[in-house]
Motif scaffolding. Structure first.
Motif, PDB file in Angstrom:
ATOM      1  N   TYR A  61     -66.926  23.820 -29.743  1.00 51.45           N
ATOM      2  CA  TYR A  61     -65.598  24.071 -30.312  1.00 51.45           C
ATOM      3  C   TYR A  61     -65.185  25.528 -30.148  1.00 51.45           C
ATOM      4  O   TYR A  61     -65.894  26.431 -30.582  1.00 51.45           O
ATOM      5  CB  TYR A  61     -65.581  23.743 -31.810  1.00 51.45           C
ATOM      6  CG  TYR A  61     -65.920  22.298 -32.107  1.00 51.45           C
ATOM      7  CD1 TYR A  61     -65.011  21.289 -31.803  1.00 51.45           C
ATOM      8  CD2 TYR A  61     -67.135  21.954 -32.655  1.00 51.45           C
ATOM      9  CE1 TYR A  61     -65.319  19.962 -32.052  1.00 51.45           C
ATOM     10  CE2 TYR A  61     -67.460  20.625 -32.921  1.00 51.45           C
ATOM     11  CZ  TYR A  61     -66.550  19.637 -32.613  1.00 51.45           C
ATOM     12  OH  TYR A  61     -66.854  18.328 -32.866  1.00 51.45           O
ATOM     13  N   LEU A  63     -61.532  15.422 -36.128  1.00 49.42           N
ATOM     14  CA  LEU A  63     -62.613  16.192 -36.757  1.00 49.42           C
ATOM     15  C   LEU A  63     -63.430  15.391 -37.772  1.00 49.42           C
ATOM     16  O   LEU A  63     -64.651  15.396 -37.729  1.00 49.42           O
ATOM     17  CB  LEU A  63     -61.999  17.421 -37.457  1.00 49.42           C
ATOM     18  CG  LEU A  63     -62.970  18.391 -38.112  1.00 49.42           C
ATOM     19  CD1 LEU A  63     -63.926  18.989 -37.088  1.00 49.42           C
ATOM     20  CD2 LEU A  63     -62.208  19.499 -38.833  1.00 49.42           C
ATOM     21  N   ARG A  92     -75.186  16.951 -43.003  1.00 47.04           N
ATOM     22  CA  ARG A  92     -73.810  16.496 -42.755  1.00 47.04           C
ATOM     23  C   ARG A  92     -73.191  15.927 -44.030  1.00 47.04           C
ATOM     24  O   ARG A  92     -72.076  16.287 -44.400  1.00 47.04           O
ATOM     25  CB  ARG A  92     -73.801  15.445 -41.632  1.00 47.04           C
ATOM     26  CG  ARG A  92     -72.415  14.874 -41.339  1.00 47.04           C
ATOM     27  CD  ARG A  92     -72.463  13.766 -40.282  1.00 47.04           C
ATOM     28  NE  ARG A  92     -71.163  13.129 -40.128  1.00 47.04           N
ATOM     29  CZ  ARG A  92     -70.289  13.418 -39.169  1.00 47.04           C
ATOM     30  NH1 ARG A  92     -70.569  14.330 -38.272  1.00 47.04           N
ATOM     31  NH2 ARG A  92     -69.134  12.796 -39.103  1.00 47.04           N
ATOM     32  N   SER A 136     -69.970  17.232 -31.562  1.00 48.80           N
ATOM     33  CA  SER A 136     -70.560  18.284 -32.382  1.00 48.80           C
ATOM     34  C   SER A 136     -72.073  18.303 -32.178  1.00 48.80           C
ATOM     35  O   SER A 136     -72.709  17.264 -32.089  1.00 48.80           O
ATOM     36  CB  SER A 136     -70.234  17.976 -33.850  1.00 48.80           C
ATOM     37  OG  SER A 136     -71.164  18.560 -34.728  1.00 48.80           O
ATOM     38  N   HIS A 172     -71.401  18.338 -38.012  1.00 49.24           N
ATOM     39  CA  HIS A 172     -70.219  18.338 -38.886  1.00 49.24           C
ATOM     40  C   HIS A 172     -69.059  17.554 -38.270  1.00 49.24           C
ATOM     41  O   HIS A 172     -68.419  16.766 -38.922  1.00 49.24           O
ATOM     42  CB  HIS A 172     -69.762  19.767 -39.180  1.00 49.24           C
ATOM     43  CG  HIS A 172     -70.741  20.539 -39.984  1.00 49.24           C
ATOM     44  ND1 HIS A 172     -71.278  20.059 -41.152  1.00 49.24           N
ATOM     45  CD2 HIS A 172     -71.295  21.756 -39.790  1.00 49.24           C
ATOM     46  CE1 HIS A 172     -72.127  20.946 -41.649  1.00 49.24           C
ATOM     47  NE2 HIS A 172     -72.158  21.984 -40.843  1.00 49.24           N
ATOM     48  N   GLY A 173     -68.790  17.808 -37.020  1.00 52.17           N
ATOM     49  CA  GLY A 173     -67.730  17.102 -36.307  1.00 52.17           C
ATOM     50  C   GLY A 173     -68.237  15.749 -35.823  1.00 52.17           C
ATOM     51  O   GLY A 173     -69.306  15.294 -36.218  1.00 52.17           O
ATOM     52  N   PRO A 174     -67.432  15.089 -34.952  1.00 49.42           N
ATOM     53  CA  PRO A 174     -67.804  13.759 -34.466  1.00 49.42           C
ATOM     54  C   PRO A 174     -69.156  13.699 -33.746  1.00 49.42           C
ATOM     55  O   PRO A 174     -69.549  14.640 -33.079  1.00 49.42           O
ATOM     56  CB  PRO A 174     -66.682  13.450 -33.468  1.00 49.42           C
ATOM     57  CG  PRO A 174     -65.527  14.269 -33.925  1.00 49.42           C
ATOM     58  CD  PRO A 174     -66.119  15.521 -34.487  1.00 49.42           C
ATOM     59  N   ASN A 205     -70.615  25.366 -32.410  1.00 46.60           N
ATOM     60  CA  ASN A 205     -71.076  24.127 -31.793  1.00 46.60           C
ATOM     61  C   ASN A 205     -71.032  22.956 -32.757  1.00 46.60           C
ATOM     62  O   ASN A 205     -71.035  21.813 -32.352  1.00 46.60           O
ATOM     63  CB  ASN A 205     -72.521  24.286 -31.286  1.00 46.60           C
ATOM     64  CG  ASN A 205     -72.551  24.805 -29.867  1.00 46.60           C
ATOM     65  OD1 ASN A 205     -71.734  24.411 -29.033  1.00 46.60           O
ATOM     66  ND2 ASN A 205     -73.477  25.698 -29.596  1.00 46.60           N
ATOM     67  N   GLU A 206     -71.018  23.280 -34.049  1.00 52.59           N
ATOM     68  CA  GLU A 206     -71.191  22.217 -35.036  1.00 52.59           C
ATOM     69  C   GLU A 206     -69.862  21.641 -35.518  1.00 52.59           C
ATOM     70  O   GLU A 206     -69.799  20.507 -35.957  1.00 52.59           O
ATOM     71  CB  GLU A 206     -71.980  22.763 -36.228  1.00 52.59           C
ATOM     72  CG  GLU A 206     -73.352  23.284 -35.809  1.00 52.59           C
ATOM     73  CD  GLU A 206     -74.178  23.780 -36.977  1.00 52.59           C
ATOM     74  OE1 GLU A 206     -73.660  23.810 -38.113  1.00 52.59           O
ATOM     75  OE2 GLU A 206     -75.335  24.143 -36.750  1.00 52.59           O
TER      76      GLU A 206
END
Lengths: 468, 247
Positions: free
Chosen positions: A270, B169, A189, B217, B231-233, A221-222
């Motif tokens: 997403y 995001l 990340r 995420s 990557h996202g929350p 999904n990420e």
């Protein structure tokens, strides 16, 4: 195994996968888990079967007027200020992307997972042109660090252990890293966040593109799909021309079955609907949006024997249920798309000659057709491919000889009658206790891993007059 | 290079060679999406409590955290609670008109450091870069919601002026505020709204991206171990407000 070496015959690639204990274990765990998740998702969703039929029908209806929908898609994208490019070959697709990168002065490209860009080997081309490509899907990032290719359409790094991932990260970051998925994810990340903010170019595929609105749809999904389409100043989407769907209403039908088939989720975390570049008043989003429409063998299959393979949503469900994939994994197939559908897509992209061995890497059990959300009849097309390979004399001469003789003998009752005493005579030196364990010359390969039952002293057909 | 004409004519030629595998039609579209969308909302005016219950169930199944507030005035208190639990204070929020209310003062009073997104684009790249740094630094992102889909526990957010994509995001914790006007039951119904938003008078007024967000995420790319927030929350909170946000 880095880049799969296609000079090694498929049999040996499969053989080494079978001998890899770790890979065997990882494959069993992953595919079994995916099968269970998918089954549970559809058990909970009674409309699923009807929606699968509907999705299949939409795919077929779209292909029947594909020129119209593609034209509509192009017009919609251009109306919103986007640019559309046309690529007949992978070389052309790469050139389009490299031109955009050069014109916009791009130094770094962040990518969200895209099989289409794998298919055209985009990363190597970007690197050669001095643009650093960064894969941002965690699985893809891992295999990029390892210089490998994805082994599964939706879980690209299932063949790697957390220990191996930790070693890769340690080498890249030049520091100690704990072999803990949570910690490894946290590191990725931080590392990748910086890249998202720095990159000039965002490169994606497209799960769908809606003709009516010019919308490119990304399912992740990420959240990397959102990053890549929001932060860099240029967005390039590369998609196979068959990914177009007519309307938003059609899109919703596919979204209802895609994630359930892939990972058993009701919806992936997403689903990102992107319509061209940043709009007036919008703070973020790219200044430029480019859509690269890729042919690469697809268009000629609209009227070809592999037409139905153009329905594919790339969910990976057929891989998980395939008894061959479950044993050998994705790399042994040797090409971008593994598994049952992968054999068909490889034949589509590279020609039938490329799958002369792979076309037989299926037991034709039909599990793939059952699992496919749009019910693609994969076994039927595999049989067709085998025939085509035989008729085009691409198959090895031993195989053609064996099939040729079989065909003659089985088609003629008198030849069939005469073949039996002849076969008994020929098998005499090799048969022991009713089994044939090895045969000489070009046929040794067949008996290396399996026995043949010897022809019985009297066949059922020969016994029949006395049994009657 | 292949041209548009060549490319399309090749497709047309191939399509012309075959009648296809079976007779097939695309999904029937609503002829008047506005009317259908209004019918959906009208019907939900009666059974929204069931839809909300389903939303909460599904949202929690995908690891979302559900909250309920009597009115928008109570929202800052809920947000402050989330901030306290995470031991953070830097918050970025959609512009007040997009959020439906101006909560900055109330949030500041509760010890947060809130920052509202500008109502439109900024003058130059320097300002934009400065703002991006601020958003990237923020720990909480506060947004509205255009649709909340009960069947899947999904939040649908359109981008646009005053409602940038990054608010939901970049911060590790996303907090979304909605009321029953956003609530719908199924993905099929969401399709009607997508038909509506993407044509006619709305087309020019909304941003380029519509995001469907179903929980925080996640990834399972390392040994299939489920991990949140790649990557996202890492956290997604949904605050349902009983009293209509826009009065």
């Amino acid at each position: 195994m880095s880049e799969t070496d296609l000079s090694v015959p498929f049999r040996r690639r499969a053989g080494s996968a079978l001998g890899d204990k770790h890979l065997q274990e990882a494959l069993t765990i992953a595919t079994t888990k995916f099968i269970g998740l998918r089954r549970d998702a559809f058990d909970e969703f009674p409309e699923g079967e009807r929606l699968r039929d509907l999705a299949r029908e939409i795919k077929e209806a779209t292909l029947q007027h594909l020129h119209r929908y593609v034209e509509q898609l192009i017009d919609s994208v251009e109306r919103l200020g986007g640019h559309v490019h046309y690529a007949t070959t992978p070389e052309e697709a790469r050139r389009v992307v490299l031109d955009i990168a050069a014109r916009t002065g791009a130094r770094m490209a962040v990518k969200s997972k895209s099989m289409a860009s794998e298919e055209i080997h985009l990363n190597e081309a970007l690197e050669a042109a001095g643009v650093i490509p960064i894969e941002t899907d965690l699985g893809e990032y891992i295999i990029q660090l390892a210089h490998e290719r994805p082994s599964h359409i939706i879980a690209p790094a299932i063949h790697k252990t957390k220990g191996q991932v930790a070693d890769l990260f340690a080498k890249e970051l030049k520091r100690q890293v704990a072999a803990d998925p949570e910690e490894l994810t946290r590191i990725a990340r931080v590392e990748l966040r910086q890249k998202f903010l720095e990159a000039d170019l965002g490169i994606t595929g497209a799960n769908f593109a809606v003709a009516d609105t010019g919308t490119v749809v990304l399912v992740t999904n990420e959240g990397n799909g959102r990053m890549v389409t929001s932060l860099p100043r240029v967005h390039v989407a590369v998609m196979g021309v068959e990914k177009v769907v007519p309307s938003m209403t059609d899109l919703m039908v596919f979204l209802q079955i895609l994630a359930k088939s892939a990972t058993g989720q009701k919806l992936s975390v997403y689903t990102t609907l992107v319509r061209g570049p940043r709009r007036p008043g919008e703070l973020e989003g790219p200044d430029e949006f480019h859509l690269v429409l890729l042919d690469n063998g697809r268009i000629r299959q609209i009227a070809g024997p592999l037409r139905e393979a153009l329905y594919c949503l790339r969910c990976g469900a057929c891989l998980n249920v395939c008894p061959v994939y479950r044993q050998i994994g994705g790399h042994a197939y040797g090409y971008t798309y593994p598994g049952p559908i992968g054999i068909l897509l490889t034949a589509m992209l590279e020609g039938p000659g490329s799958v002369k061995d792979l076309a037989h890497a299926s037991s034709l059990c039909g599990a793939c057709a059952d699992a496919c959300p749009v019910r693609i009849d994969i076994p039927k097309m595999l049989v067709e491919l085998r025939r085509e390979i035989h008729e085009a004399r691409i198959a090895p001469w031993t195989e053609r000889l064996a099939y040729g003789l079989m065909e003659k003998v089985l088609a003629s009752p008198s030849l069939y009658r005469w073949s039996k005493p002849l076969a008994r005579l020929l098998q005499r030196p090799f048969a022991r206790d009713g089994r044939i364990r090895s045969v000489p010359l070009a046929f040794t390969e067949w008996t290396r891993t399996r026995d043949l039952p010897a022809l019985a002293p009297q066949t059922f057909h020969e016994q029949w007059p006395t049994l009657k | 290079m292949t041209t548009r004409t060549e490319f399309l004519s090749r497709i047309r030629t191939e399509v012309g060679k075959t009648p296809g595998l079976f007779s097939a039609r695309t999904a029937p579209r609503p002829s008047d999406p506005r009317a259908v969308s209004e019918t959906i909302k009208r019907e939900l005016a009666e059974r929204w409590p069931q839809a909300l219950e389903r939303f909460q169930l599904e949202f929690e199944r995908v690891a979302g955290v559900f909250h309920r507030a009597a009115s928008i005035a109570v929202v800052p208190q809920v947000v402050a609670g989330i901030a306290r639990e995470n031991e953070v204070r830097r918050l970025v929020a959609w512009d007040a008109p997009e959020l439906g209310a101006d909560l900055l003062d109330a949030l500041t009073a509760r010890g947060l450091e809130p920052f509202a997104m500008p109502p439109g684009d900024l003058a130059d790249a320097t300002e934009r870069a400065e703002l991006r740094r601020r958003v990237a630094d923020a720990e909480l992102g506060l947004t509205g919601v255009d649709l909340a889909i009960a069947e899947t526990g999904t939040l649908v957010l359109r981008s646009g002026a005053g409602r940038p994509r990054s608010t939901s995001l970049l911060p590790a914790c996303h907090i979304a505020v909605f009321d029953r006007t956003a609530l719908i039951e199924t993905l099929g119904q969401a399709g009607v709204f997508l038909e509506l938003w993407n044509r006619g008078e709305l087309e020019g007024r909304i941003g380029a991206v519509t995001s469907f967000i179903t929980g925080p995420s996640r990834t399972a790319d390392i040994e299939l171990t489920l991990t949140r927030g790649v990557h996202g929350p890492k956290e997604v909170h949904a605050i349902f407000v009983d009293q209509a946000i826009r009065g």
